[in-house]
Design a protein around this motif. Sequence first.
Motif, PDB file in Angstrom:
ATOM      1  N   ASP A 228       1.023  -1.163  -0.094  1.00 17.72           N
ATOM      2  CA  ASP A 228      -0.083  -0.138   0.183  1.00 17.72           C
ATOM      3  C   ASP A 228       0.941   1.173   0.608  1.00 17.72           C
ATOM      4  OD1 ASP A 228      -2.641  -1.279  -0.184  1.00 17.72           O
ATOM      5  OD2 ASP A 228      -2.519  -1.154   1.990  1.00 17.72           O
ATOM      6  N   LEU A 229       1.932   0.219   0.665  1.00 19.44           N
ATOM      7  CA  LEU A 229       2.845   2.456   0.479  1.00 19.44           C
ATOM      8  C   LEU A 229       3.514   2.118  -0.591  1.00 19.44           C
ATOM      9  CD1 LEU A 229       4.875   1.906   4.215  1.00 19.44           C
ATOM     10  CD2 LEU A 229       2.105   4.363   3.467  1.00 19.44           C
ATOM     11  N   GLY A 230       3.312   1.446  -1.509  1.00 23.72           N
ATOM     12  CA  GLY A 230       3.878   1.340  -3.317  1.00 23.72           C
ATOM     13  C   GLY A 230       5.120   0.698  -3.518  1.00 23.72           C
ATOM     14  N   ALA A 231       5.360   0.051  -2.734  1.00 23.26           N
ATOM     15  CA  ALA A 231       6.365  -0.934  -2.067  1.00 23.26           C
ATOM     16  C   ALA A 231       5.878  -1.822  -3.410  1.00 23.26           C
ATOM     17  CB  ALA A 231       6.819  -2.091  -1.210  1.00 23.26           C
ATOM     18  N   VAL A 232       6.603  -3.042  -4.103  1.00 21.27           N
ATOM     19  CA  VAL A 232       6.554  -3.741  -5.265  1.00 21.27           C
ATOM     20  C   VAL A 232       6.105  -4.986  -4.549  1.00 21.27           C
ATOM     21  CG1 VAL A 232       7.197  -2.280  -7.328  1.00 21.27           C
ATOM     22  CG2 VAL A 232       8.375  -3.945  -6.552  1.00 21.27           C
ATOM     23  N   ALA A 233       7.106  -5.239  -3.745  1.00 22.92           N
ATOM     24  CA  ALA A 233       7.505  -6.382  -2.464  1.00 22.92           C
ATOM     25  C   ALA A 233       7.373  -6.360  -1.366  1.00 22.92           C
ATOM     26  CB  ALA A 233       7.813  -7.841  -3.351  1.00 22.92           C
ATOM     27  N   ALA A 234       7.848  -6.871  -0.146  1.00 26.41           N
ATOM     28  CA  ALA A 234       8.614  -7.531   1.285  1.00 26.41           C
ATOM     29  C   ALA A 234       8.890  -8.689   1.401  1.00 26.41           C
ATOM     30  CB  ALA A 234       7.073  -7.454   1.480  1.00 26.41           C
ATOM     31  N   GLN A 235      10.184  -7.801   1.805  1.00 31.69           N
ATOM     32  CA  GLN A 235      11.334  -8.851   2.016  1.00 31.69           C
ATOM     33  C   GLN A 235      11.408  -9.717   3.103  1.00 31.69           C
ATOM     34  OE1 GLN A 235      15.574  -9.406   0.166  1.00 31.69           O
ATOM     35  NE2 GLN A 235      16.132  -8.892   1.762  1.00 31.69           N
ATOM     36  N   LEU A 236      11.225 -10.940   3.627  1.00 30.45           N
ATOM     37  CA  LEU A 236      11.062 -11.312   5.080  1.00 30.45           C
ATOM     38  C   LEU A 236      12.413 -12.196   5.031  1.00 30.45           C
ATOM     39  CD1 LEU A 236       8.204 -10.140   4.145  1.00 30.45           C
ATOM     40  CD2 LEU A 236       7.138 -12.113   5.663  1.00 30.45           C
ATOM     41  N   GLY A 237      12.410 -12.160   6.342  1.00 28.49           N
ATOM     42  CA  GLY A 237      14.217 -12.953   6.745  1.00 28.49           C
ATOM     43  C   GLY A 237      13.307 -13.721   8.490  1.00 28.49           C
ATOM     44  N   THR A 238      13.049 -12.827   9.548  1.00 28.38           N
ATOM     45  CA  THR A 238      12.867 -13.093  10.920  1.00 28.38           C
ATOM     46  C   THR A 238      11.804 -14.460  10.841  1.00 28.38           C
ATOM     47  OG1 THR A 238      13.810 -11.467  11.541  1.00 28.38           O
ATOM     48  CG2 THR A 238      12.474 -12.800  13.087  1.00 28.38           C
ATOM     49  N   ALA A 239      10.671 -13.973   9.848  1.00 28.27           N
ATOM     50  CA  ALA A 239       9.472 -14.937  10.399  1.00 28.27           C
ATOM     51  C   ALA A 239      10.014 -16.131   9.312  1.00 28.27           C
ATOM     52  CB  ALA A 239       8.701 -14.242   8.948  1.00 28.27           C
ATOM     53  N   PHE A 240      11.403 -16.860   8.950  1.00 22.71           N
ATOM     54  CA  PHE A 240      11.784 -18.156   7.950  1.00 22.71           C
ATOM     55  C   PHE A 240      12.667 -18.885   8.903  1.00 22.71           C
ATOM     56  CE2 PHE A 240       9.715 -16.164   4.223  1.00 22.71           C
ATOM     57  CZ  PHE A 240       9.313 -16.931   3.693  1.00 22.71           C
ATOM     58  N   ILE A 241      12.585 -17.879  10.278  1.00 26.72           N
ATOM     59  CA  ILE A 241      13.868 -18.725  10.749  1.00 26.72           C
ATOM     60  C   ILE A 241      13.709 -19.991  12.134  1.00 26.72           C
ATOM     61  CG2 ILE A 241      15.393 -18.298  13.018  1.00 26.72           C
ATOM     62  CD1 ILE A 241      15.868 -15.680  12.321  1.00 26.72           C
ATOM     63  N   ALA A 242      12.253 -20.120  12.194  1.00 23.18           N
ATOM     64  CA  ALA A 242      11.420 -20.788  12.952  1.00 23.18           C
ATOM     65  C   ALA A 242      10.979 -22.106  11.622  1.00 23.18           C
ATOM     66  CB  ALA A 242      10.595 -20.563  13.883  1.00 23.18           C
ATOM     67  N   CYS A 243      11.251 -22.098  10.968  1.00 23.29           N
ATOM     68  CA  CYS A 243      10.613 -23.155   9.269  1.00 23.29           C
ATOM     69  C   CYS A 243      11.529 -24.198   9.864  1.00 23.29           C
ATOM     70  CB  CYS A 243      10.800 -22.459   8.709  1.00 23.29           C
ATOM     71  SG  CYS A 243       9.468 -21.012   7.894  1.00 23.29           S
ATOM     72  N   PRO A 244      11.558 -25.624   9.418  1.00 19.57           N
ATOM     73  CA  PRO A 244      12.195 -26.607   9.536  1.00 19.57           C
ATOM     74  C   PRO A 244      13.022 -26.922   8.501  1.00 19.57           C
ATOM     75  CG  PRO A 244      10.226 -27.096   9.109  1.00 19.57           C
ATOM     76  CD  PRO A 244       9.721 -25.749   9.666  1.00 19.57           C
ATOM     77  N   GLU A 245      13.252 -26.599   7.501  1.00 15.69           N
ATOM     78  CA  GLU A 245      14.133 -25.683   7.074  1.00 15.69           C
ATOM     79  C   GLU A 245      15.275 -24.880   7.037  1.00 15.69           C
ATOM     80  OE1 GLU A 245      10.201 -27.007   4.259  1.00 15.69           O
ATOM     81  OE2 GLU A 245      10.999 -25.541   5.918  1.00 15.69           O
ATOM     82  N   SER A 246      15.315 -24.347   7.859  1.00 16.05           N
ATOM     83  CA  SER A 246      16.361 -23.044   7.815  1.00 16.05           C
ATOM     84  C   SER A 246      17.410 -24.112   8.917  1.00 16.05           C
ATOM     85  CB  SER A 246      15.730 -21.544   9.121  1.00 16.05           C
ATOM     86  OG  SER A 246      16.228 -21.686  10.496  1.00 16.05           O
ATOM     87  N   ALA A 247      18.591 -23.113   9.124  1.00 17.60           N
ATOM     88  CA  ALA A 247      19.615 -24.115   9.258  1.00 17.60           C
ATOM     89  C   ALA A 247      20.003 -23.777  11.185  1.00 17.60           C
ATOM     90  CB  ALA A 247      20.819 -23.617   8.474  1.00 17.60           C
ATOM     91  N   ALA A 248      19.052 -22.712  11.587  1.00 14.01           N
ATOM     92  CA  ALA A 248      19.026 -22.310  12.653  1.00 14.01           C
ATOM     93  C   ALA A 248      18.797 -23.572  13.715  1.00 14.01           C
ATOM     94  CB  ALA A 248      17.640 -22.102  13.348  1.00 14.01           C
ATOM     95  N   ASP A 249      20.018 -23.440  14.977  1.00 11.07           N
ATOM     96  CA  ASP A 249      20.564 -24.020  16.133  1.00 11.07           C
ATOM     97  C   ASP A 249      19.446 -24.636  16.502  1.00 11.07           C
ATOM     98  OD1 ASP A 249      21.081 -23.100  17.470  1.00 11.07           O
ATOM     99  OD2 ASP A 249      23.462 -22.968  17.220  1.00 11.07           O
ATOM    100  N   GLU A 250      19.255 -25.652  17.494  1.00 11.63           N
ATOM    101  CA  GLU A 250      18.169 -25.016  17.941  1.00 11.63           C
ATOM    102  C   GLU A 250      18.460 -24.530  19.160  1.00 11.63           C
ATOM    103  OE1 GLU A 250      15.611 -27.446  18.829  1.00 11.63           O
ATOM    104  OE2 GLU A 250      16.653 -28.125  16.937  1.00 11.63           O
ATOM    105  N   ALA A 251      19.535 -23.777  19.798  1.00 14.06           N
ATOM    106  CA  ALA A 251      19.459 -22.812  20.872  1.00 14.06           C
ATOM    107  C   ALA A 251      19.015 -21.770  19.757  1.00 14.06           C
ATOM    108  CB  ALA A 251      20.801 -22.342  21.041  1.00 14.06           C
ATOM    109  N   TYR A 252      19.517 -21.091  19.096  1.00 13.89           N
ATOM    110  CA  TYR A 252      18.766 -20.376  18.480  1.00 13.89           C
ATOM    111  C   TYR A 252      17.095 -20.231  18.367  1.00 13.89           C
ATOM    112  CZ  TYR A 252      19.190 -16.937  14.222  1.00 13.89           C
ATOM    113  OH  TYR A 252      18.676 -15.849  13.365  1.00 13.89           O
TER     114      TYR A 252
END
Length: 347
Positions: A228-252
Amino acid sequence: MSILERLGLSVPILQAPMAGVSTARMAAAVSNAGALGGIAVGATDAAGAAAMMAETRALTDRPFNVNLFVHDDPTPDPGVEAGWLEALSPTFAAYGAELPKALRTIYRSFAADDAMLAALLAHPLAVVSFHFGLPDAGKIEALKGAGCLLLATATSLEEARAAGAAGIDAVVAQGWEAGGHRGVFDPQAADDRLGTFALTRLLVAEGGLPVIAAGGIMDGAGVRAALDLGAVAAQLGTAFIACPESAADEAYRAALASEAARHTTMTRAVSGRPARCLANRFTALGESLTATVPAYPIAYDAGKALNAAAKAKGEGGYGAQWAGQGAPVARSLPTAELIATLKAEMG
């Protein structure tokens, strides 16, 4: 033709290519779901990048983004580095680890890496993105000549205009809320610390390039607000950290699900450049030390060694647990399911 049309995206979302977290499985799952997945190769060499790209291609025939670090190579300062190691020595000792004898420049900037350029050109790539700065005209010309769509992080109008002048196709407007390394071109310069939406609107109005909003966006409502502010898309990073496909370790993962997520902080202590991280033992240590932090990525050599020493003793709180200010609402969903949920939330 818009960027989304050029890439054939049905979902206006990019998964941030986070070094140490993004994987080929995650990137492929994002791309297969109609958004744009990404892998980060700034922390590896040309051979490692080629392997990561090949692994991703084996999992998807859709476009994906390959991200590179374009920082100034640091000038070693033995006095500063020795002082930093001395400041860290009690913590190394607490975990029974030997203090590194010296610190190295562990990552090579794409600005001076012709082998990495050759790896990128060896097979067609849909998207290449840059963080910390811009490569020279020769590299940009070579990548554009190979059909790559080029993205660059911008934290200010000046950086966005520099990207446009260099031939970049679109800018990622990285707000102060964003997790991970702040993409400023010059980490020693004054930083206006513009928030994601203020920066997005400014770059849409005056930047001259398509804008991808990044920083603190965690759900479909946030994506819709960015559009709505005029961006063509949004980039998300933190939203994907908890996905099982991420390489974040158990402590993270545990830290992301804890009270620490409500207290992210910008720190130089881990790597030598400002980066937003979950509050953990390393961020607390960094706040307590008065020694000068060495330049990026020399300081990261010490940070990685300290994390390894602590993990060997069962302590995971010294990792580079990057996360943005939206961390408390992260969801542990399979990547494809998260994309579907984000799309539904957009309305």
